[in-house]
Scaffold this motif. Structure first.
Motif, PDB file in Angstrom:
ATOM      1  N   THR A  85       0.842  -1.189   0.000  1.00 39.05           N
ATOM      2  CA  THR A  85       0.000   0.000   0.000  1.00 39.05           C
ATOM      3  C   THR A  85       0.879   1.240   0.000  1.00 39.05           C
ATOM      4  N   ARG A  86       0.302   2.380  -0.363  1.00 35.73           N
ATOM      5  CA  ARG A  86       1.048   3.633  -0.437  1.00 35.73           C
ATOM      6  C   ARG A  86       0.261   4.739   0.275  1.00 35.73           C
ATOM      7  N   PRO A  87       0.214   4.688   1.588  1.00 32.81           N
ATOM      8  CA  PRO A  87      -0.552   5.689   2.330  1.00 32.81           C
ATOM      9  C   PRO A  87       0.118   7.061   2.270  1.00 32.81           C
ATOM     10  N   THR A  88      -0.691   8.085   2.249  1.00 33.49           N
ATOM     11  CA  THR A  88      -0.159   9.457   2.203  1.00 33.49           C
ATOM     12  C   THR A  88       0.066   9.950   3.628  1.00 33.49           C
ATOM     13  N   VAL A  89       1.101   9.413   4.254  1.00 30.63           N
ATOM     14  CA  VAL A  89       1.451   9.782   5.622  1.00 30.63           C
ATOM     15  C   VAL A  89       2.971   9.887   5.733  1.00 30.63           C
ATOM     16  N   PRO A  90       3.481  10.628   6.724  1.00 26.04           N
ATOM     17  CA  PRO A  90       4.922  10.642   6.960  1.00 26.04           C
ATOM     18  C   PRO A  90       5.365   9.326   7.575  1.00 26.04           C
ATOM     19  N   PRO A  91       6.639   8.960   7.436  1.00 25.20           N
ATOM     20  CA  PRO A  91       7.121   7.683   7.967  1.00 25.20           C
ATOM     21  C   PRO A  91       6.855   7.491   9.457  1.00 25.20           C
ATOM     22  N   ALA A  92       6.844   8.570  10.222  1.00 25.63           N
ATOM     23  CA  ALA A  92       6.649   8.450  11.662  1.00 25.63           C
ATOM     24  C   ALA A  92       5.293   7.855  12.013  1.00 25.63           C
TER      25      ALA A  92
END
Length: 330
Positions: free
Chosen positions: A131-138
């Motif tokens: 998946t490719r969620p639009t979130v920062p790695p943290a």
């Protein structure tokens, strides 16, 4: 939508004729026939009747079987055997894939957290979702929690009462467990139950965003306890018989999508995790890279930190190996 997936969706409602589907999709009847043959080649036994094509009454555990009727935006790549579904998912991610679940009947080189060996013979549910969620790695750990919640919910759907030990071990039962000693299984307390499933998440990203995320889930499904480690169990053992792995995998993916694809995912995931966790309110010891933290687990905070009340004050642990301890009055 490709013709194969459109055919699967149409078959979920009623028999569908080749000409009707061809007209609806704007493709040739030959393209519809090719899609039918593709499904049959995967093991999804489409029948031809006077009313049209009909889905099998008991779909097989295969790519099309898992996708059939699924309420989640994922395609499935199925293998009879793989060294590791996570490894294959990472390959797909590097090629630009997204929203693909890699499923294998068996893994020959499975691994768990901290590179521990994971026994993954034929009969389990071994899957890894790209998946490719639009979130920062943290914030990536939230998806690990969501996968644990989704697994518990899929267990509940087959009448197996499971719970989560922080951060992502899915267990059955209470404190007592077994371990091997002098060649025999002996009782030992404190592990939190018998392990049923685990989650392993891997990612690649930049400073401000996740490039891709692979969420791997391994569930001891239709396995005999004799082939598992002494402190593990299976859905077969807990349910008293085999479960429908096709539906189990679909339910897991549906529940994960419902949690992970929403704007308020953080609050929803944390609330759902708390409701299904057995760690909160318990005395725990967490082995971290900087030493052990021992105390009472009181909460989990975004993106998955365990809050522990210790003799030296409140500490927040972001990663570590958690053990449930006996309460002093236990």
């Amino acid at each position: 939508m490709d013709t194969r997936r459109a055919l699967l969706d149409a078959l979920a409602d009623a028999p569908v004729s080749g000409p009707a589907l061809a007209a609806e999709l704007g493709v040739s009847r030959a393209a519809v026939w090719k899609a039918v043959e593709t499904l049959r080649g995967e093991g999804f036994a489409v029948e031809s009747t006077p009313e049209g094509y009909v889905a099998p009454t008991d779909p097989a555990y295969c790519a099309a079987g898992i996708e059939f009727g699924i309420d989640a935006p994922y395609s499935v790549e199925y293998h009879d055997s793989l060294p590791s579904t996570n490894d294959r998912a990472r390959e797909l991610a590097s090629e630009g894939a997204a929203d693909v679940a890699v499923v294998a009947d068996e893994q020959t080189g499975g691994r768990g957290r901290l590179d521990r060996e994971w026994v993954a013979p034929s009969g389990g549910v071994w899957l890894s979702l790209v998946t490719r969620p639009t979130v920062p790695p943290a914030r990536a750990p939230l998806f690990t929690l969501a996968a644990a919640v989704a697994t518990v919910d899929a267990c509940s759907d087959v009448s197996v009462d499971a719970h989560i030990k922080w951060p992502n071990d899915v267990l059955v039962g209470g404190d007592e467990g077994t371990e091997k000693g002098d060649g025999d299984a002996v009782e030992r307390p404190g592990r939190g139950g018998r392990k049923l499933a685990g989650v392993l998440t891997e990612m690649e990203g930049e400073a401000d965003r996740v490039s891709w995320l692979v969420v791997g889930v391994g569930v001891n499904a239709n396995l005999d306890p004799e082939v598992l480690p002494a402190d593990a169990t299976s859905l077969r053992a807990e349910a008293g018989g085999d479960v429908d792995r096709r539906r189990f995998a679909a339910t897991l993916l549906e529940r994960f999508a419902a949690l992970a694809e929403t704007a308020d995912r953080s609050d929803r995931i944390l609330a759902a995790w708390r409701d299904r966790a057995s760690t909160l309110g318990r005395r725990v010891r967490v082995e971290t890279p900087t030493g052990a933290v021992e105390g009472t687990a009181v909460d989990v905070e975004s993106p998955g930190a365990l809050v522990i009340d210790t003799d030296d004050g409140t500490q927040r642990v972001h990663a570590g190996d958690c053990e449930h301890l006996r309460d002093a009055d236990g």
